[in-house]
Design a protein around this motif. Sequence first.
Motif, PDB file in Angstrom:
ATOM      1  N   LEU A  29      19.853 -28.930 -42.047  1.00 16.81           N
ATOM      2  CA  LEU A  29      19.326 -28.268 -42.716  1.00 16.81           C
ATOM      3  C   LEU A  29      17.761 -28.586 -43.348  1.00 16.81           C
ATOM      4  N   ALA A  30      17.782 -29.803 -43.076  1.00 14.38           N
ATOM      5  CA  ALA A  30      16.559 -29.520 -43.741  1.00 14.38           C
ATOM      6  C   ALA A  30      15.166 -29.068 -42.247  1.00 14.38           C
ATOM      7  N   ALA A  31      15.630 -28.908 -41.398  1.00 17.27           N
ATOM      8  CA  ALA A  31      14.966 -28.821 -39.864  1.00 17.27           C
ATOM      9  C   ALA A  31      14.490 -26.869 -40.158  1.00 17.27           C
ATOM     10  N   ALA A  32      15.872 -26.335 -40.511  1.00 15.06           N
ATOM     11  CA  ALA A  32      16.133 -24.988 -40.954  1.00 15.06           C
ATOM     12  C   ALA A  32      15.356 -24.092 -41.858  1.00 15.06           C
ATOM     13  N   THR A  33      15.736 -24.477 -42.533  1.00 13.33           N
ATOM     14  CA  THR A  33      14.894 -24.707 -43.807  1.00 13.33           C
ATOM     15  C   THR A  33      13.135 -24.873 -43.727  1.00 13.33           C
ATOM     16  N   ALA A  34      13.106 -25.877 -42.841  1.00 18.37           N
ATOM     17  CA  ALA A  34      11.153 -25.391 -43.343  1.00 18.37           C
ATOM     18  C   ALA A  34      10.660 -24.234 -42.667  1.00 18.37           C
ATOM     19  N   PHE A  35      11.385 -24.809 -40.976  1.00 22.85           N
ATOM     20  CA  PHE A  35      11.035 -22.850 -40.146  1.00 22.85           C
ATOM     21  C   PHE A  35      10.823 -21.628 -40.931  1.00 22.85           C
ATOM     22  N   GLY A  36      11.973 -21.906 -41.939  1.00 23.03           N
ATOM     23  CA  GLY A  36      12.127 -20.378 -42.945  1.00 23.03           C
ATOM     24  C   GLY A  36      11.094 -20.449 -44.138  1.00 23.03           C
ATOM     25  N   LEU A  37      10.538 -21.685 -44.120  1.00 26.43           N
ATOM     26  CA  LEU A  37       9.384 -21.392 -44.846  1.00 26.43           C
ATOM     27  C   LEU A  37       7.879 -21.321 -44.766  1.00 26.43           C
TER      28      LEU A  37
END
Length: 221
Positions: A180-188
Amino acid sequence: LRIARDLAKGDQASLNLAHYTRRRLHRLVPPYALALLLTLAFDLVGRHTWPALYFAEAGNELLKISFSRMGYSATSVVPALFLLPSSLGYHFGTNGPLWSLGYEVVYYALYPLWLGLRLRIGLFAYLLLPISILAGSTLLTGWPALVLGHYSIWLTGAALAECLTTVRRVNAMVPIAMILAAATAFGLHHLPVSRSLIPSLILAVVYGGGLVGAFALLSET
């Protein structure tokens, strides 16, 4: 965390407001006062050594803009003395990052109100108050809008405390939190939707919650 543990055990959770306030002030004021003194000391040296920089007359355009909002006018000193640095748009000296403590003071002040709501309506409080504040923040401008608009990110800490006191399958949760952290970091950083306020706040909440949750859960494995 103490409240979360009481809720997890099914005990009657309560908050002694006077004790809570003393603990928060004891935690915040000493390092904050030291930061003010160090800022003043370094700025005395800096202003003497690089006067053009401090008067926003040197460096690139970004430096000029930044230093034009720093100093020791009443609009920067008075809010800082009340633990609300940068709230009037000017930083205390050159210590711009002090703004974060102003946010924290407001969020600590709001916590007893939110907790009262949480004890009355349950988990629905995690949605009701942030949505109401976010809606209200659209009617405001400047510092109040920024503080209230980001309250849901801070409130993620209360949600994490409750999750971490009730989670049972720790080994399964760690990789989920990391993904979740990696995916949302990419999204940000890469998704166009992250340029809008509400999507960016949602991404920030999931990113911060996933990252902190992963490291907290690792300590339990």
